[in-house]
Design an enzyme around this catalytic site. Sequence first.
Site, mmCIF file in Angstrom:
data_model
loop_
_atom_site.group_PDB
_atom_site.id
_atom_site.type_symbol
_atom_site.label_atom_id
_atom_site.label_comp_id
_atom_site.label_asym_id
_atom_site.label_seq_id
_atom_site.Cartn_x
_atom_site.Cartn_y
_atom_site.Cartn_z
ATOM 1 N N LEU A 190 -16.902 -14.125 -9.801
ATOM 2 C CA LEU A 190 -17.746 -15.311 -9.930
ATOM 3 C C LEU A 190 -16.979 -16.441 -10.608
ATOM 4 O O LEU A 190 -17.569 -17.277 -11.286
ATOM 5 C CB LEU A 190 -19.019 -14.993 -10.730
ATOM 6 N N GLN A 191 -15.653 -16.471 -10.417
ATOM 7 C CA GLN A 191 -14.840 -17.544 -10.972
ATOM 8 C C GLN A 191 -14.596 -18.580 -9.873
ATOM 9 O O GLN A 191 -13.923 -18.295 -8.880
ATOM 10 C CB GLN A 191 -13.504 -16.998 -11.505
ATOM 11 N N ALA A 192 -15.149 -19.761 -10.069
ATOM 12 C CA ALA A 192 -15.013 -20.799 -9.054
ATOM 13 C C ALA A 192 -13.574 -21.278 -8.966
ATOM 14 O O ALA A 192 -12.835 -21.288 -9.948
ATOM 15 C CB ALA A 192 -15.933 -21.972 -9.388
ATOM 16 N N LYS A 235 15.669 -2.335 3.402
ATOM 17 C CA LYS A 235 14.617 -2.043 2.429
ATOM 18 C C LYS A 235 14.812 -0.662 1.806
ATOM 19 O O LYS A 235 14.698 -0.487 0.582
ATOM 20 C CB LYS A 235 13.242 -2.127 3.109
ATOM 21 N N LYS A 247 -13.996 -0.033 3.587
ATOM 22 C CA LYS A 247 -12.983 -0.994 3.143
ATOM 23 C C LYS A 247 -13.344 -2.413 3.590
ATOM 24 O O LYS A 247 -13.301 -3.360 2.795
ATOM 25 C CB LYS A 247 -11.613 -0.593 3.696
ATOM 26 N N VAL A 289 0.820 -1.202 0.000
ATOM 27 C CA VAL A 289 0.000 0.000 0.000
ATOM 28 C C VAL A 289 0.858 1.257 0.000
ATOM 29 O O VAL A 289 0.680 2.154 -0.828
ATOM 30 C CB VAL A 289 -0.962 0.004 1.201
ATOM 31 N N CYS A 300 -5.607 -9.394 2.143
ATOM 32 C CA CYS A 300 -6.795 -8.566 2.349
ATOM 33 C C CYS A 300 -8.042 -9.350 2.736
ATOM 34 O O CYS A 300 -8.586 -9.148 3.818
ATOM 35 C CB CYS A 300 -7.072 -7.741 1.085
#
EC number: 1.1.1.22
Length: 437
Positions: free
Chosen positions: A248-250, A35, A202, A11, A258
Amino acid sequence: MNIAIVGTGYVGLVTGVGLAEIGHNVTCIDVVETKIMKLKLGISPIYEPGIESLILKNMAEGRLDFTTSFAEGAKHADVIYLAVGTPTGSNGEIEMKYFNQAAVEMASVISRPTIIVIKSTVPVGTNEALQHLMDEQAAFEVSVVSNPEFLREGMAIHDLFHGDRIVIGTTDKKAMNIMMDVNQPFRIPIVPTTPKSAELIKYASNAFLATKISFINEIANLCELVGADVQEVSLGMGLDKRIGAKFLQAGIGYGGSCFPKDTLGLLQIAHEYGMTFPLLEEVIQANAEQQRVLVSKLLGRMEIIRGRKIAILGIAFKPNTDDVREAPSLKIIEELVSHGAKVYAYDPVVKAASLDLPSDVVVANSIQEALTGADAALIVTEWSEIRAIQAEDFKKWMKQAYVFDGRNCLDPDAMLSLNVYYEAIGRGGEMKELAVK
């Protein structure tokens, strides 16, 4: 405008790079020195397509910098974004330790009137609590604003510049006007709300999408029982504009940073206010059970897998990311190992060094290595490289061409034409009968 971003995860880094790209001067802050050193060289700590080129571009143009110093980052900032991780704790609670540490640190170094923007996903009421903290500890006036993120890993850069909405939660009109000016160059609709509404949006959004996923997965399981095809069912459903085709993809359930965290987080918020949320509880339970489907199919076909080589194709929870948090692959691997299988896992991005796997699990360097001599293959992540595998590859490399497709991403007709045993999710009827033959 001068902006500081606290946190350089998915994020924070994407947000910081995006704000620099639209013309703001941005300093990203992180306490992990290694980092920051890599970022100063243009090396991203996360795998996100397109991000490194934007880092290098905006550094070269003088709008993007990185530091480990809160004081340095806040010195000239008009707006400070808190984008610190809020992971799920051991009991399912929202872990606010890192967020609170960053907030206290920032309060001590603010040197001018400032807007603090909460970008992290936080419980309802955090805006109010943070405002109280700043009023007590900051030396200058601070206005706290809620601005939740809606970035999909692997598509975060695209979503930042082509999102559906930007939610800004505040009752401070001056702060609202400044935040609208900050975000106006994105040319995305801005939704002004109260802070508590912004905080809840959210959680509610991700919980609803998780519900769609769990629902179509339950329909897929029903399709197998009655002999229907879930892809035909989802197509027929999705053409209804009230429902829509997305999510809607099985498959074998959701994972990542998340959906699992935010469904549990919303459930915790409801419980804290004395509310039960049985629908959400069922969504979470259905997802946990769906992640076991592939192994159940495998055991239903082979019964005993002890000592057999099982190939896992895909480790990341979704394509175009190296994120394995709550990835179905990890649960599948754990279950296979418990049955004594010899597991060979392959992913084009996720490597062994970033994983905590049982010592006898092999992370292969190629699809061919994973498949060679395998008794079965489980498709777990629909990377384009994995989608491109041909039926003849399974026949050529595997000891037994048994393929269990957890993402419905391969061509069943091509598999069946070469007598590859193929099972997918929710594809009942004729395919199932042919597969058994």
